[in-house]
Write a protein that holds these residues in place. Structure first.
Motif, PDB file in Angstrom:
ATOM      1  N   TYR A   1       0.827  -1.210   0.000  1.00 20.46           N
ATOM      2  CA  TYR A   1       0.000   0.000   0.000  1.00 20.46           C
ATOM      3  C   TYR A   1       0.862   1.261   0.000  1.00 20.46           C
ATOM      4  CZ  TYR A   1      -3.803   3.186   1.053  1.00 20.46           C
ATOM      5  OH  TYR A   1      -4.707   4.212   0.968  1.00 20.46           O
ATOM      6  N   VAL A   2       1.804   1.310   0.914  1.00 20.37           N
ATOM      7  CA  VAL A   2       2.618   2.527   1.063  1.00 20.37           C
ATOM      8  C   VAL A   2       3.415   2.824  -0.208  1.00 20.37           C
ATOM      9  CG1 VAL A   2       4.604   3.497   2.279  1.00 20.37           C
ATOM     10  CG2 VAL A   2       2.773   2.411   3.556  1.00 20.37           C
ATOM     11  N   THR A   3       3.957   1.786  -0.850  1.00 20.09           N
ATOM     12  CA  THR A   3       4.749   2.040  -2.056  1.00 20.09           C
ATOM     13  C   THR A   3       3.855   2.311  -3.254  1.00 20.09           C
ATOM     14  OG1 THR A   3       4.917  -0.336  -2.403  1.00 20.09           O
ATOM     15  CG2 THR A   3       6.762   0.739  -1.321  1.00 20.09           C
ATOM     16  N   ALA A   4       3.013   1.344  -3.610  1.00 22.29           N
ATOM     17  CA  ALA A   4       2.265   1.473  -4.866  1.00 22.29           C
ATOM     18  C   ALA A   4       1.205   2.569  -4.794  1.00 22.29           C
ATOM     19  CB  ALA A   4       1.631   0.143  -5.242  1.00 22.29           C
ATOM     20  N   LYS A   5       0.556   2.734  -3.649  1.00 20.19           N
ATOM     21  CA  LYS A   5      -0.545   3.692  -3.630  1.00 20.19           C
ATOM     22  C   LYS A   5      -0.151   5.058  -3.094  1.00 20.19           C
ATOM     23  CE  LYS A   5      -3.980   0.275  -4.098  1.00 20.19           C
ATOM     24  NZ  LYS A   5      -4.808  -0.689  -3.422  1.00 20.19           N
ATOM     25  N   LEU A   6       0.971   5.167  -2.410  1.00 18.31           N
ATOM     26  CA  LEU A   6       1.384   6.484  -1.932  1.00 18.31           C
ATOM     27  C   LEU A   6       2.675   6.969  -2.602  1.00 18.31           C
ATOM     28  CD1 LEU A   6       0.632   6.172   1.893  1.00 18.31           C
ATOM     29  CD2 LEU A   6      -0.806   7.146   0.106  1.00 18.31           C
ATOM     30  N   MET A   7       3.765   6.206  -2.422  1.00 23.23           N
ATOM     31  CA  MET A   7       5.054   6.721  -2.877  1.00 23.23           C
ATOM     32  C   MET A   7       5.168   6.831  -4.397  1.00 23.23           C
ATOM     33  SD  MET A   7       7.501   4.787  -0.182  1.00 23.23           S
ATOM     34  CE  MET A   7       8.911   5.846   0.019  1.00 23.23           C
TER      35      MET A   7
END
Ligand code: TRP
Length: 463
Positions: free
Chosen positions: A392-398
């Motif tokens: 979530y943190v990589t694909a959807k935020l970062m």
């Protein structure tokens, strides 16, 4: 590694295939069907295609031109192009994102190693024979990922394989292997699409993938489609920017980006055409199954499609998983390269030492992700286990945030003459639609991505 010592890719087709090698991987064959299934099918696919065209391709060209112009790793690139400004943090965030993605990506890549071993040992055939409903594959997967030892061992093995290629230096290895592997992968995919379409659930699967229901589109779906587009095209963290620093000066950046985008999208759609008919043919499976989808549907489809001719079932399973391993490997190499190049150039470490640090760090985080499916199941953050949290943190935020900043940088900060010079190779080739390209970088990409974020955070409602 100094600028003058940087190696180059040898040929134009090598450039396309190496970049496509980075782009095509588990993102297409594992993550795309999983996201499509969880987000309602055809409507998601349409939003995804729009994201690829409107955001993916222009941002890929932007990453290419930043990399090729600076001839440096992604963090250094911003320092060279915009000295003394906070823009270097975009590069640093990219390096961090690459590190995190590699950590959980290698876990799934490790699963593909186990599935290769099972295919070689002909276990899928035995499993299929023991249970005609396909339930046995669901149980096998659930048991395997929750095991505290095997997935971790395969994770370590996969990281080791990546490490060995990186330490040796990659240009010849990546370029040469991509030239052989990518066409073979494509051929096998075509054959499998035909097999899958001949299965009993084919009509329902096609309908799920191709008949959009727009009532399903909300901000979650748009954010997921956007994140998937960035993930699948290796964008938003300077991965292709790093590769582009090895490009020759006569490479056509726009054409390369279009080809890579096209190849990547074709492979994803074909994976969907393989998996959804298979999913609807297996009584125990629904499209929302999540990360397990591919690992349960695929072994099943080989057995069901070629059940009458066991040799074919065997050959195709083995070939498919070997190729999946190799497709993942070209992707993990590109992720590893970003972090290794950064560490070795910034902290003046030898390439081997930098690579060892990356591999060791990823092994620790990867173990956490892997164990979060089993023994660490209770430990959750925001309701997600470590594996889902990393995703979530990589694909959807970062990645979307990185993509937004890259577009903004190329559109507003970078000297327009540099941009023009790179996309036209100093005026020697034509670039139709330059104004549109700039318009997308300046307005469409930053505002579009920004709105989706605001909407997600609940600050601005439009969906
Ligand atoms: N794009 C690859 C895939 O589809 C994964 C990957 C490689 C990636 N490099 C990346 C994802 C950089 C995001 C950013 O499997």
């Amino acid at each position: 590694m100094k600028t003058g010592e940087r190696a180059n890719f040898g040929s134009k087709i090598g450039i396309v295939l190496a970049s496509a090698g980075s782009a095509v991987g588990l993102g297409n064959i594992w993550r795309f069907p999983c996201e499509t299934g969880e987000n309602g099918g055809a409507a998601f696919l349409l939003v995804y295609l729009l994201c690829v065209l409107m955001l993916g391709v222009p941002i890929m060209i932007a990453e290419f031109l930043i990399g090729r112009h600076s001839h440096a790793n992604t963090a250094l690139a911003y320092k060279i192009l915009s000295p003394g400004t906070p823009w270097r943090w975009v590069g640093r965030m990219g390096v961090l994102a690459g590190f995190l993605i590699l950590s959980y990506y290698a876990v799934v890549a490790g699963w593909t190693l186990d599935y290769t071993v099972q295919a070689v040992a002909n276990r899928f055939n035995v499993m299929a024979a023991s249970d005609s409903t396909g339930q046995v594959f669901t149980e096998y997967f659930a048991r395997f990922v929750a095991d505290p030892w095997w997935p971790v061992a395969y994770l370590a093995l996969f990281l080791l394989m990546t490490h060995l290629v990186i330490v040796k230096g990659v240009e010849k290895g990546i370029e040469r292997s991509s030239k052989i592997l990518m066409p073979v992968l494509f051929l096998i995919l075509v054959v499998l699409v035909f097999c899958s379409l001949s299965m009993p659930g084919a009509a329902a699967g096609m309908e799920f993938l191709l008949k959009p229901d727009f009532s399903k589109v909300d901000s979650q779906v748009v954010l997921s489609a956007m994140g998937q587009a960035f993930f699948s095209m290796s964008l938003g963290m300077g991965c292709l920017c790093t590769y582009a620093s090895y490009f020759r000066s006569d490479a056509n950046l726009a054409k390369t980006a279009l080809s890579v985008g096209l190849i990547d999208t074709c492979v994803a759609v074909m994976a969907g055409l393989i998996i959804f008919p298979a999913v609807f043919s297996v009584a125990s499976l629904t499209p929302e199954a999540g990360p397990s989808l591919v690992f349960i549907a695929l072994p099943n489809i080989f057995q069901a499609a070629f059940g009458g001719v066991p040799v074919l079932a065997y050959l195709f399973s083995v070939m498919f998983y070997v190729l999946l391993v190799l497709a993942s490997l070209t992707s993990t190499i590109s992720l590893h390269e970003v972090v290794t190049a950064y560490l070795s150039e910034t902290y003046h470490l030898s390439r081997a030492k930098a690579a060892r640090l990356v591999t060791a760090g990823c092994l620790v985080l990867g173990c956490l992700c892997s164990l979060s499916m089993g023994v660490f199941k209770e430990y959750t953050v925001f309701g997600m286990n470590f594996f889902d949290l990393f995703d979530y943190v990589t694909a959807k935020l970062m990645l979307p945030l990185g993509g937004m900043l890259i577009a903004f940088f190329a559109g507003w900060v970078l000297d327009r003459r540099i941009v023009w010079g790179e996309v036209t190779n100093e005026g020697s080739i034509r670039f139709r639609g330059f104004q549109l390209f700039i318009f997308i970088l300046k307005f469409v990409a930053p505002m579009g991505i920004g709105l989706v974020f605001l909407n997600e955070l609940g600050l601005f409602r439009w969906l």
